[in-house]
Design a protein around this motif. Structure first.
Motif, PDB file in Angstrom:
ATOM      1  N   ALA A   1       0.834  -1.197   0.000  1.00  0.00           N
ATOM      2  CA  ALA A   1       0.000   0.000   0.000  1.00  0.00           C
ATOM      3  C   ALA A   1       0.872   1.251   0.000  1.00  0.00           C
ATOM      4  CB  ALA A   1      -0.914   0.002   1.233  1.00  0.00           C
ATOM      5  N   ASP A   2       0.243   2.382  -0.296  1.00  0.00           N
ATOM      6  CA  ASP A   2       0.935   3.671  -0.292  1.00  0.00           C
ATOM      7  C   ASP A   2       1.578   3.946   1.066  1.00  0.00           C
ATOM      8  OD1 ASP A   2      -0.295   3.988  -2.741  1.00  0.00           O
ATOM      9  OD2 ASP A   2      -1.778   5.422  -2.028  1.00  0.00           O
ATOM     10  N   ASP A   3       2.617   4.769   1.037  1.00  0.00           N
ATOM     11  CA  ASP A   3       3.203   5.282   2.275  1.00  0.00           C
ATOM     12  C   ASP A   3       3.637   6.716   2.003  1.00  0.00           C
ATOM     13  OD1 ASP A   3       4.844   5.885   4.552  1.00  0.00           O
ATOM     14  OD2 ASP A   3       5.002   3.731   4.886  1.00  0.00           O
ATOM     15  N   VAL A   4       3.006   7.665   2.696  1.00  0.00           N
ATOM     16  CA  VAL A   4       3.240   9.085   2.431  1.00  0.00           C
ATOM     17  C   VAL A   4       4.557   9.595   2.974  1.00  0.00           C
ATOM     18  CG1 VAL A   4       0.781   9.618   2.303  1.00  0.00           C
ATOM     19  CG2 VAL A   4       1.977   9.861   4.471  1.00  0.00           C
ATOM     20  N   ASN A   5       5.161   8.868   3.918  1.00  0.00           N
ATOM     21  CA  ASN A   5       6.404   9.344   4.509  1.00  0.00           C
ATOM     22  C   ASN A   5       7.227   8.152   5.005  1.00  0.00           C
ATOM     23  OD1 ASN A   5       8.463  10.721   5.733  1.00  0.00           O
ATOM     24  ND2 ASN A   5       7.156  11.979   7.023  1.00  0.00           N
ATOM     25  N   LEU A   6       8.322   7.866   4.321  1.00  0.00           N
ATOM     26  CA  LEU A   6       9.163   6.719   4.688  1.00  0.00           C
ATOM     27  C   LEU A   6      10.034   6.988   5.912  1.00  0.00           C
ATOM     28  CD1 LEU A   6      10.301   5.463   1.173  1.00  0.00           C
ATOM     29  CD2 LEU A   6       8.454   4.599   2.610  1.00  0.00           C
ATOM     30  N   GLU A   7       9.989   8.194   6.421  1.00  0.00           N
ATOM     31  CA  GLU A   7      10.825   8.535   7.576  1.00  0.00           C
ATOM     32  C   GLU A   7      10.511   7.668   8.796  1.00  0.00           C
ATOM     33  OE1 GLU A   7      12.003  12.449  10.232  1.00  0.00           O
ATOM     34  OE2 GLU A   7      11.118  12.709   8.257  1.00  0.00           O
ATOM     35  N   ASP A   8       9.271   7.236   8.909  1.00  0.00           N
ATOM     36  CA  ASP A   8       8.885   6.425  10.067  1.00  0.00           C
ATOM     37  C   ASP A   8       8.951   4.920   9.787  1.00  0.00           C
ATOM     38  OD1 ASP A   8       6.738   6.350   8.354  1.00  0.00           O
ATOM     39  OD2 ASP A   8       5.244   6.887   9.849  1.00  0.00           O
ATOM     40  N   ASN A   9       9.611   4.538   8.691  1.00  0.00           N
ATOM     41  CA  ASN A   9       9.819   3.128   8.362  1.00  0.00           C
ATOM     42  C   ASN A   9      11.294   2.783   8.508  1.00  0.00           C
ATOM     43  OD1 ASN A   9       7.176   2.176   7.249  1.00  0.00           O
ATOM     44  ND2 ASN A   9       7.523   3.934   5.928  1.00  0.00           N
ATOM     45  N   ASN A  10      11.569   1.573   8.971  1.00  0.00           N
ATOM     46  CA  ASN A  10      12.943   1.073   9.061  1.00  0.00           C
ATOM     47  C   ASN A  10      13.144  -0.047   8.056  1.00  0.00           C
ATOM     48  OD1 ASN A  10      13.664   2.745  11.224  1.00  0.00           O
ATOM     49  ND2 ASN A  10      12.858   1.279  12.709  1.00  0.00           N
ATOM     50  N   TRP A  11      14.378  -0.166   7.565  1.00  0.00           N
ATOM     51  CA  TRP A  11      14.732  -1.279   6.695  1.00  0.00           C
ATOM     52  C   TRP A  11      14.655  -2.581   7.479  1.00  0.00           C
ATOM     53  CZ3 TRP A  11      14.872  -0.445   1.752  1.00  0.00           C
ATOM     54  CH2 TRP A  11      15.315   0.761   1.233  1.00  0.00           C
ATOM     55  N   LEU A  12      14.410  -3.656   6.771  1.00  0.00           N
ATOM     56  CA  LEU A  12      14.512  -4.994   7.349  1.00  0.00           C
ATOM     57  C   LEU A  12      15.872  -5.568   6.963  1.00  0.00           C
ATOM     58  CD1 LEU A  12      10.997  -6.460   6.506  1.00  0.00           C
ATOM     59  CD2 LEU A  12      11.801  -5.526   8.688  1.00  0.00           C
ATOM     60  N   ASN A  13      16.413  -6.405   7.835  1.00  0.00           N
ATOM     61  CA  ASN A  13      17.647  -7.141   7.534  1.00  0.00           C
ATOM     62  C   ASN A  13      17.302  -8.368   6.707  1.00  0.00           C
ATOM     63  OD1 ASN A  13      19.579  -5.523   8.993  1.00  0.00           O
ATOM     64  ND2 ASN A  13      18.649  -6.321  10.864  1.00  0.00           N
ATOM     65  N   TRP A  14      18.318  -9.055   6.197  1.00  0.00           N
ATOM     66  CA  TRP A  14      18.129 -10.260   5.386  1.00  0.00           C
ATOM     67  C   TRP A  14      17.289 -11.314   6.083  1.00  0.00           C
ATOM     68  CZ3 TRP A  14      19.706 -14.957   7.169  1.00  0.00           C
ATOM     69  CH2 TRP A  14      20.566 -14.946   8.258  1.00  0.00           C
ATOM     70  N   ASP A  15      17.325 -11.335   7.418  1.00  0.00           N
ATOM     71  CA  ASP A  15      16.592 -12.353   8.175  1.00  0.00           C
ATOM     72  C   ASP A  15      15.231 -11.848   8.655  1.00  0.00           C
ATOM     73  OD1 ASP A  15      17.395 -10.536  10.096  1.00  0.00           O
ATOM     74  OD2 ASP A  15      18.364 -12.007  11.384  1.00  0.00           O
ATOM     75  N   PHE A  16      14.747 -10.748   8.073  1.00  0.00           N
ATOM     76  CA  PHE A  16      13.450 -10.143   8.359  1.00  0.00           C
ATOM     77  C   PHE A  16      13.405  -9.402   9.695  1.00  0.00           C
ATOM     78  CE2 PHE A  16      12.735 -13.529   5.374  1.00  0.00           C
ATOM     79  CZ  PHE A  16      11.845 -12.997   4.460  1.00  0.00           C
ATOM     80  N   SER A  17      14.536  -9.250  10.362  1.00  0.00           N
ATOM     81  CA  SER A  17      14.561  -8.498  11.621  1.00  0.00           C
ATOM     82  C   SER A  17      14.676  -7.001  11.325  1.00  0.00           C
ATOM     83  CB  SER A  17      15.726  -8.951  12.504  1.00  0.00           C
ATOM     84  OG  SER A  17      16.961  -8.648  11.880  1.00  0.00           O
TER      85      SER A  17
END
Length: 140
Positions: A61-77
């Motif tokens: 889905a849409d996300d208006v601001n990626l600032e509040d999202n964190n990357w996931l690591n290869w193991d989904f953590s």
């Protein structure tokens, strides 16, 4: 006879000393190699993180601001590393066009990717490398 046993023992010891032991590794499916249908996958590194730190994230889905999202690591953590202005490549499997925007709330330079398109080098696009701050999925 004694000498040849001694030589054989030395040769066996030398062979053991120079034998390379390769540890067995568990087969772990890396998200970098797969972006499942119905998702848009963003990657922190060029070429879908090949040879780089494997930070990724998928969206439905849409996300208006990626600032509040964190990357996931290869193991989904959770990597605890913000996604804002950090995207270098994209895969679109969502079933419609997707636009990456330079600024939050769908403003600034942008690049649109059609269904089943990949781009491992966002530097060649208007949105550019490490400049994505929002994602607009048109069919949602």
């Amino acid at each position: 006879m004694r000498l040849s046993k001694k030589v054989a023992g030395i040769a066996a010891a030398a062979a053991a000393l120079f034998t390379v032991v390769v540890p067995a590794t568990a087969a772990v499916a890396s998200p970098r190699s797969t972006c499942y249908g119905g998702r848009v996958c963003l990657y922190a590194g060029f070429d879908y993180n090949r040879g780089q730190v494997d930070h990724w994230r998928d969206f439905v889905a849409d996300d208006v601001n990626l600032e509040d999202n964190n990357w996931l690591n290869w193991d989904f953590s959770n990597s605890w590393h913000s996604m804002n202005n950090e995207t270098s490549s994209v895969r679109n499997r969502v079933g419609c066009s997707v636009t990456l925007w330079q600024h939050p709330y769908y403003t600034g330079a942008h690049s649109t990717f059609t269904h089943n398109s990949n781009d491992g080098f966002l530097s060649n696009n208007a949105v550019g490398n490490n400049r994505t701050s929002s994602i607009d999925i048109w069919c949602r």
